[in-house]
Design an enzyme around this catalytic site. Structure first.
Site, PDB file in Angstrom:
ATOM      1  N   GLU A  68     -54.678 -69.842  82.993  1.00 29.65           N
ATOM      2  CA  GLU A  68     -54.390 -70.994  82.121  1.00 29.65           C
ATOM      3  C   GLU A  68     -53.229 -70.700  81.166  1.00 29.65           C
ATOM      4  O   GLU A  68     -52.650 -71.613  80.600  1.00 29.65           O
ATOM      5  CB  GLU A  68     -55.652 -71.407  81.346  1.00 29.65           C
ATOM      6  CG  GLU A  68     -55.979 -70.591  80.102  1.00 29.65           C
ATOM      7  CD  GLU A  68     -56.527 -69.206  80.399  1.00 29.65           C
ATOM      8  OE1 GLU A  68     -56.617 -68.824  81.584  1.00 29.65           O
ATOM      9  OE2 GLU A  68     -56.854 -68.493  79.422  1.00 29.65           O
ATOM     10  N   CYS A  71     -61.392 -63.936  81.762  1.00 31.45           N
ATOM     11  CA  CYS A  71     -61.387 -62.960  80.666  1.00 31.45           C
ATOM     12  C   CYS A  71     -62.800 -62.821  80.078  1.00 31.45           C
ATOM     13  O   CYS A  71     -63.681 -62.355  80.768  1.00 31.45           O
ATOM     14  CB  CYS A  71     -60.341 -63.340  79.629  1.00 31.45           C
ATOM     15  SG  CYS A  71     -59.950 -61.971  78.518  1.00 31.45           S
ATOM     16  N   HIS A  81     -55.203 -64.288  82.931  1.00 28.16           N
ATOM     17  CA  HIS A  81     -55.315 -65.661  82.421  1.00 28.16           C
ATOM     18  C   HIS A  81     -54.453 -66.647  83.196  1.00 28.16           C
ATOM     19  O   HIS A  81     -53.293 -66.855  82.838  1.00 28.16           O
ATOM     20  CB  HIS A  81     -54.871 -65.691  80.952  1.00 28.16           C
ATOM     21  CG  HIS A  81     -55.833 -65.066  80.011  1.00 28.16           C
ATOM     22  ND1 HIS A  81     -56.875 -65.771  79.434  1.00 28.16           N
ATOM     23  CD2 HIS A  81     -55.931 -63.805  79.546  1.00 28.16           C
ATOM     24  CE1 HIS A  81     -57.565 -64.962  78.642  1.00 28.16           C
ATOM     25  NE2 HIS A  81     -57.018 -63.759  78.698  1.00 28.16           N
TER      26      HIS A  81
END
Lengths: 227, 83
Positions: free
Chosen positions: A207, A88, A205
């Protein structure tokens, strides 16, 4: 056993640093958050440049952080073979700093978009995608206002020819269509490799899709590059 | 040394989508204005001291190359005037 420590570089305005550390910890990878002014620890075995709004997105998203001293260190360890992942805002920083090709700029919608997207794995022969099959469709969240991948036509041809594209936005069935392109990215590109396979950036993302109780686990494969 | 102001104008390359400009154009049209197209640009005014205008322009150009513009998406131009 050699300690494996991934440095998650925190800038003022980073906000996915703790998510990244927790997701890596869930996979058994030791990770620590490093304040950018402190520089990389000597035992750094991997680097995550996390999402957020470093320097308030002044000038262009990632422009300021890309020119901070710690990114010179990140480029140096990347040149020595240390895996580096930008997510990002970290992806914007990666492109602004020259680690990866192209640029991420204002979404086609001109709006911040926070939603789940489908991605097709374009190249499964990299540390970041070895856990997947080529053509596999995974689901990850996006949360960005400046995620539209732009690259010159001739450079895009080089990226395709050299198999540098990691992920492309697609629909649930894996069809890469304009309707499945959330931000107007050139050729639906969501993530790319740098000059070498151990450097990668992506706007979605992983994560935030690595803990079973929160957002699915499709992102774990990307982070397994640090195992 | 002479005081100069270097004006660096940074704009998207032709053909690169500019959603903010499109939104601005739509807002103008909603206000009743008639227009064909609209482009936006960033302008930076840099005050600096240099031996001559060429040296001032060189320095401002390097600023554009290294930070103010992103060569992947931007074109820029530099104009120098005595301050």
């Amino acid at each position: 056993m050699v300690a494996v420590t991934v440095a998650v570089v925190r800038f003022g305005g980073s906000n996915c640093d703790r998510d990244a550390r927790r997701a890596l910890g869930h996979l058994g990878v030791d990770a620590e958050i490093v304040w950018h002014e402190d520089g990389l620890p000597a035992d750094t075995t991997g680097v995550v440049v996390p999402g957020g709004f470093s320097y308030g997105d002044y000038l262009r998203a990632g422009a300021m952080a890309a020119r901070s001293p710690v990114m010179a260190e990140v480029r140096a360890v990347a040149a020595d073979g240390t895996p580096v992942l930008g997510v990002c805002n970290g992806a914007q920083i990666g492109c602004e700093s020259g680690l990866t090709p192209g640029a991420f700029t204002t979404n086609r919608s001109a709006r911040f978009q926070c939603e789940h997207v489908h991605l097709r794995v374009e190249n499964a022969d990299t540390p970041w995608t070895a856990a997947y099959d080529e053509g596999e469709v995974i689901e990850l969240p996006i949360a960005h206002g400046e995620g539209r991948f732009e690259v010159a036509d001739d450079r895009l041809e080089e990226l395709r020819a050299d198999d540098r594209v990691l992920f492309r936005y697609c629909d649930a069935d894996g069809a890469v269509t304009d309707a499945a392109n959330p931000n107007g990215s050139t050729d639906n590109v969501a993530g790319v490799l740098g000059d070498r396979d151990h450097v990668a950036v992506l706007m979605p993302h992983p994560e935030r899709a690595s803990l079973p109780d929160v957002g699915g686990t499709d992102g774990q494969g990307v982070l397994r590059a640090f195992e | 040394m002479t005081a100069y102001t270097a004006t660096v104008t940074v704009r998207l390359k032709r053909g690169v989508l500019d959603p903010e400009a499109e939104t601005t154009q739509q807002a103008l049209e909603r206000l009743g204005f008639d227009l064909e197209d609209l482009r936006s640009a960033d302008r930076f005014e840099v005050d600096l001291e240099a031996d001559d205008a060429a040296a001032a322009e060189d320095r401002a150009t390097e600023m554009a190359e290294r930070l103010l513009a992103n060569p992947t998406i931007h074109d820029y131009d530099v104009e120098v005037a005595e301050a």
